[in-house]
Enzyme design. Structure first.
Site, PDB file in Angstrom:
ATOM      1  N   TYR A 106       0.800  -1.045   0.054  1.00 16.98           N
ATOM      2  CA  TYR A 106      -0.011   0.112  -0.161  1.00 16.98           C
ATOM      3  C   TYR A 106       0.973   1.315  -0.212  1.00 16.98           C
ATOM      4  CZ  TYR A 106      -3.286  -3.284   1.277  1.00 16.98           C
ATOM      5  OH  TYR A 106      -4.379  -4.482   1.251  1.00 16.98           O
ATOM      6  N   ASP A 167      -1.575 -11.620   9.164  1.00 14.17           N
ATOM      7  CA  ASP A 167      -0.653 -12.351   8.465  1.00 14.17           C
ATOM      8  C   ASP A 167       0.887 -12.292   8.994  1.00 14.17           C
ATOM      9  OD1 ASP A 167      -2.589 -13.892   7.059  1.00 14.17           O
ATOM     10  OD2 ASP A 167      -2.426 -12.612   5.101  1.00 14.17           O
ATOM     11  N   HIS A 406       5.164  -6.291  -4.245  1.00 13.24           N
ATOM     12  CA  HIS A 406       3.398  -6.507  -4.774  1.00 13.24           C
ATOM     13  C   HIS A 406       2.865  -5.404  -4.492  1.00 13.24           C
ATOM     14  CE1 HIS A 406       2.466  -7.068  -0.171  1.00 13.24           C
ATOM     15  NE2 HIS A 406       3.506  -7.266   0.030  1.00 13.24           N
ATOM     16  N   TYR A 487     -11.552  -1.068  -0.296  1.00 11.58           N
ATOM     17  CA  TYR A 487     -11.494  -0.986   1.173  1.00 11.58           C
ATOM     18  C   TYR A 487     -10.261  -0.105   1.504  1.00 11.58           C
ATOM     19  CZ  TYR A 487      -8.157  -4.184   3.475  1.00 11.58           C
ATOM     20  OH  TYR A 487      -7.165  -4.718   4.003  1.00 11.58           O
ATOM     21  N   ARG A 488      -9.189  -0.291   0.793  1.00  6.21           N
ATOM     22  CA  ARG A 488      -8.024   0.205   0.917  1.00  6.21           C
ATOM     23  C   ARG A 488      -7.186   0.141  -0.221  1.00  6.21           C
ATOM     24  NH1 ARG A 488      -4.436  -3.644   5.216  1.00  6.21           N
ATOM     25  NH2 ARG A 488      -2.761  -2.205   5.914  1.00  6.21           N
TER      26      ARG A 488
HETATM   27  P1  FAD Z   1       1.995   1.850   9.356  1.00  4.16           P
HETATM   28  O1  FAD Z   1       2.708   1.589   7.935  1.00  4.16           O
HETATM   29  O2  FAD Z   1       2.827   2.458  10.282  1.00  4.16           O
HETATM   30  O3  FAD Z   1       0.617   2.404   9.061  1.00  4.16           O
HETATM   31  C1  FAD Z   1      -0.082   2.368   7.870  1.00  4.16           C
HETATM   32  C2  FAD Z   1      -0.717   3.688   7.421  1.00  4.16           C
HETATM   33  O4  FAD Z   1      -1.399   4.443   8.436  1.00  4.16           O
HETATM   34  C3  FAD Z   1       0.650   4.898   7.280  1.00  4.16           C
HETATM   35  O5  FAD Z   1       1.005   4.641   6.180  1.00  4.16           O
HETATM   36  C4  FAD Z   1       0.015   6.185   7.720  1.00  4.16           C
HETATM   37  O6  FAD Z   1      -0.706   6.688   6.618  1.00  4.16           O
HETATM   38  C5  FAD Z   1      -1.251   5.756   8.719  1.00  4.16           C
HETATM   39  N1  FAD Z   1      -0.634   5.874   9.889  1.00  4.16           N
HETATM   40  C6  FAD Z   1       0.263   5.029  10.566  1.00  4.16           C
HETATM   41  N2  FAD Z   1       0.088   5.716  12.113  1.00  4.16           N
HETATM   42  C7  FAD Z   1      -0.382   6.714  12.153  1.00  4.16           C
HETATM   43  C8  FAD Z   1      -0.510   7.581  13.280  1.00  4.16           C
HETATM   44  N3  FAD Z   1      -0.103   7.143  14.354  1.00  4.16           N
HETATM   45  N4  FAD Z   1      -1.285   8.652  13.024  1.00  4.16           N
HETATM   46  C9  FAD Z   1      -1.834   9.009  11.939  1.00  4.16           C
HETATM   47  N5  FAD Z   1      -1.759   8.152  10.784  1.00  4.16           N
HETATM   48  C10 FAD Z   1      -1.040   7.033  11.010  1.00  4.16           C
HETATM   49  N6  FAD Z   1      -2.477  -6.256   6.473  1.00  4.16           N
HETATM   50  C11 FAD Z   1      -3.477  -6.445   7.068  1.00  4.16           C
HETATM   51  O7  FAD Z   1      -4.154  -5.577   7.791  1.00  4.16           O
HETATM   52  N7  FAD Z   1      -3.834  -7.747   6.914  1.00  4.16           N
HETATM   53  C12 FAD Z   1      -3.017  -8.872   6.838  1.00  4.16           C
HETATM   54  O8  FAD Z   1      -3.220  -9.955   6.870  1.00  4.16           O
HETATM   55  C13 FAD Z   1      -1.574  -8.432   6.015  1.00  4.16           C
HETATM   56  N8  FAD Z   1      -1.171  -9.292   5.350  1.00  4.16           N
HETATM   57  C14 FAD Z   1      -0.002  -8.979   4.714  1.00  4.16           C
HETATM   58  C15 FAD Z   1       0.800 -10.081   4.255  1.00  4.16           C
HETATM   59  C16 FAD Z   1       2.141  -9.604   3.774  1.00  4.16           C
HETATM   60  C17 FAD Z   1       2.993 -10.822   3.156  1.00  4.16           C
HETATM   61  C18 FAD Z   1       2.398  -8.364   3.587  1.00  4.16           C
HETATM   62  C19 FAD Z   1       3.725  -7.924   2.709  1.00  4.16           C
HETATM   63  C20 FAD Z   1       1.627  -7.341   3.900  1.00  4.16           C
HETATM   64  C21 FAD Z   1       0.390  -7.664   4.682  1.00  4.16           C
HETATM   65  N9  FAD Z   1      -0.364  -6.607   5.285  1.00  4.16           N
HETATM   66  C22 FAD Z   1      -1.547  -7.152   5.831  1.00  4.16           C
HETATM   67  C23 FAD Z   1      -0.243  -5.228   5.184  1.00  4.16           C
HETATM   68  C24 FAD Z   1       0.351  -4.505   6.239  1.00  4.16           C
HETATM   69  O9  FAD Z   1       1.932  -5.281   6.365  1.00  4.16           O
HETATM   70  C25 FAD Z   1       0.104  -4.427   7.431  1.00  4.16           C
HETATM   71  O10 FAD Z   1      -1.255  -3.962   7.452  1.00  4.16           O
HETATM   72  C26 FAD Z   1       0.917  -3.515   8.455  1.00  4.16           C
HETATM   73  O11 FAD Z   1       0.264  -3.977   9.667  1.00  4.16           O
HETATM   74  C27 FAD Z   1       0.828  -2.281   8.031  1.00  4.16           C
HETATM   75  O12 FAD Z   1       1.859  -1.739   8.210  1.00  4.16           O
HETATM   76  P2  FAD Z   1       2.378  -1.067   9.876  1.00  4.16           P
HETATM   77  O13 FAD Z   1       1.483  -1.722  10.763  1.00  4.16           O
HETATM   78  O14 FAD Z   1       3.852  -0.789   9.968  1.00  4.16           O
HETATM   79  O15 FAD Z   1       1.324   0.632   9.663  1.00  4.16           O
END
Ligand code: FAD
Length: 544
Positions: A106, A167, A406, A487-488
């Site tokens: 994303y 995941d 991806h 949704y995203r």
């Molecule tokens: P961040 O990248 O830190 O936050 C996400 C976004 O939210 C940021 O880009 C920012 O815009 C906003 N944000 C973050 N923190 C704040 C804040 N404090 N205030 C305001 N805005 C903010 N995702 C799922 O949901 N479910 C899954 O099962 C899943 N499977 C995955 C499998 C693989 C192999 C991969 C590579 C990815 C997967 N993901 C999945 C996607 C992703 O890795 C996760 O959602 C992950 O938790 C998001 O990254 P993060 O938690 O570090 O969030």
């Protein structure tokens, strides 16, 4: 080794002179400490999932230099976040908050506006502020990962509490929920399970939502709504505030669990299967998010690259997939259903029996006995995740292509066979036409399903990157024509997706823009996030 762009001069945000920018950076360093302000003047390093970059997207889909930070700052407290926001308003410098930056597929940690200053909240604001074993709740800062929360629950010996994990366990509990992320226990809708936010507004004031607004309360994490309008929603997938604390409900240990796997032979079985799933899921007989995967992903989850199965180009041939699967305990099939039942043996057996009777109505359906699966089988990773234990096994499919990247297309539909089939046929058409490979997963939340289509590409192959982006754009448009929205989405696709939510002359976006201009008059916070541009940027060529 991937070729790295050479760079020694940081990107400067548009609209500010280089010298003034560095003057501003010095000022911020004097407030936060030099060690907490880093100019982005080193070569971009993509790292990997456990060491993700915070300056850019480690899986860039366009030119690596397009979406990069000018600097990264590390606040240690809500007070520090306020200082950063006041500073950004003074110099009109765009900010981009991340919790941990693992939003792969994303846009990762990349800012939508080149040269924005990334606020890496996770590095220093990583405290678990509370775990309440009686209420089954927690309160966390942005840098708390699923692993950290899980380990703390174990360390404290709270055997009666589970957490819910997506995941991959390395993400931020708070960041994932803000982006409407999902996991796989009955508490898998992370946003729905939250209660209470602390938010720094784009003008610097701090607000606590729900019961958090009542001084001396002891209900912040147990009752999300408080009194008056429920404003939490405007801080998710938005650019209206920086969330510094967030509360969640934790699931009680159900007293046992049992995962199961069924396979389905034909592509068209999807329709009947989804019809069977809907009533079972709404009645909570299927208790966790249904996970209906296309079998190609099984090959990628083996940990071997695509080239180990097939050396040719174009979409992966079906015969090659079957050739591999027929010698695999899963057998040749098209769809796999991974699920889990919860509770003590006698409780879950009742549900397992109903599910078995219903699933076996699909001709050719097979139940795979977990006893025949070796401990290394992917099934056991799903079993861990569905019981709230963080894992990393899922990363295997990212390496299907060398230097794997991806990008996801994630439309939502009702849990109806006809809709699932329509989405599948649409995805399949573009899958074949693109020549890339897609991994598909129909995830049934409750009444709705999200289809997650992951298009995998080699990050060093410019052609594959541009094709992947192009095919996402086709899918978004075609889905919208058929009445489906995402949704995203990836930050580069946000304008397009937001544009599909256009009912009544874009009334929703006009409302979002009005809120944006009111809450963030200088337009400093995450311009362009979810397609919402502040007045200072709107209509000036930023939208893509
Ligand atoms: P961040 O990248 O830190 O936050 C996400 C976004 O939210 C940021 O880009 C920012 O815009 C906003 N944000 C973050 N923190 C704040 C804040 N404090 N205030 C305001 N805005 C903010 N995702 C799922 O949901 N479910 C899954 O099962 C899943 N499977 C995955 C499998 C693989 C192999 C991969 C590579 C990815 C997967 N993901 C999945 C996607 C992703 O890795 C996760 O959602 C992950 O938790 C998001 O990254 P993060 O938690 O570090 O969030």
């Amino acid at each position: 080794k991937r070729p790295r762009p050479r760079r020694c001069l940081p990107v400067i945000p548009q609209g500010i002179e280089r010298s003034r920018f560095f003057f501003a950076i010095d000022e911020l360093s004097s407030q936060l400490g030099n060690e907490n302000v880093e100019v982005n003047d080193k070569p971009l390093d993509d790292g990997w999932y456990m060491e993700p970059p915070n300056t850019h997207d480690g899986m860039a889909i366009t030119d690596e230099e397009e979406l990069v930070a000018s600097a990264v700052v590390y606040p240690g407290s809500t007070d520090d976040v306020q200082k950063i926001v006041h500073w950004a308003n003074k110099y009109l410098i765009p900010l981009h908050p991340i919790s941990m930056g693992r939003n792969f597929g994303y846009g990762g940690a990349a800012p939508r506006v080149r040269g924005a200053v990334v606020i890496d909240l996770g590095k220093r604001m990583n405290k678990i502020l509370d775990i309440n074993p009686d209420d089954s709740t927690c309160l966390v800062e942005p840098g708390v990962s699923y692993y950290a929360l899980y380990e703390e629950v174990q360390r404290r010996g709270y055997k009666h509490l589970w957490i819910d994990v997506p995941d991959l366990g390395g993400g931020s509990v708070l960041g994932n929920a803000l982006d409407h992320g999902v996991g796989y226990t009955p508490y898998g809708d992370h946003w729905a399970m939250h209660s209470g936010l602390e938010v720094v507004k784009p003008t610097g004031e701090v607000v606590r939502t729900g019961m958090g607004a009542l001084p001396g309360n002891n209900t912040w994490q147990v009752f999300p709504y408080g009194f008056g309008p429920f404003i939490d929603g405007i801080f998710s997938q938005s650019n209206y505030g920086i969330v510094t604390k967030m509360g969640f409900g934790l699931m009680p240990n159900p007293g046992g669990h049992e995962s199961f796997l069924y396979t389905f032979e034909k592509e068209d079985d999807l329709e009947q299967l989804v019809e069977i799933v809907r009533p079972l899921r709404i009645a909570m007989i299927l208790e966790n998010a249904a996970n209906i995967r296309h079998a190609l992903q099984v090959l990628a989850l083996s940990g071997k690259p695509r080239s180990a199965f097939y050396g040719g180009e174009g979409p992966f041939p079906r015969e090659k997939m079957n050739e591999y699967l027929k010698n695999h305990p899963y057998g040749a099939c098209t769809w796999l259903y991974f699920g889990t039942c919860y509770g003590p043996k006698e409780t879950r057996q009742l549900k397992l029996d109903i599910i078995h009777r219903q699933f076996m109505k699909v001709p050719g359906a097979r139940r795979i006995d977990p006893k025949v699966l070796p401990p290394s089988d992917y099934f056991w990773s799903r079993d861990k995740i569905a019981s709230g234990e963080p894992d990393l096994e899922e990363l295997a499919w990212v390496n299907w292509r060398p230097n794997g990247g991806h990008i996801a297309f994630s439309p939502v539909a009702p849990t109806r066979g006809v809709d699932a089939l329509r989405l599948w046929q649409m995805a399949k058409k573009h899958w074949i036409a693109s020549g890339l490979d897609f991994f598909l997963d129909f995830v049934v939340g409750l009444r709705e399903l999200h289809l997650i289509v992951e298009c995998v590409y080699d990050r060093d192959d410019l052609k594959q990157r541009s094709t992947a982006l192009e095919v996402m754009r086709f899918l978004i448009d075609e889905a919208a024509q058929k009445g489906y929205g995402e949704y995203r989405t990836h930050l580069l696709l946000s304008d397009q997706v937001a544009g599909t939510y256009s009912w009544n002359d874009n009334a929703l976006m006009r409302f979002n823009e009005k809120l944006k201009d009111c809450l963030d008059p200088n337009g400093i916070l995450a311009p362009g996030r979810s397609g919402i541009w502040p007045a200072r940027y709107r209509g000036r060529g930023w939208e893509v």
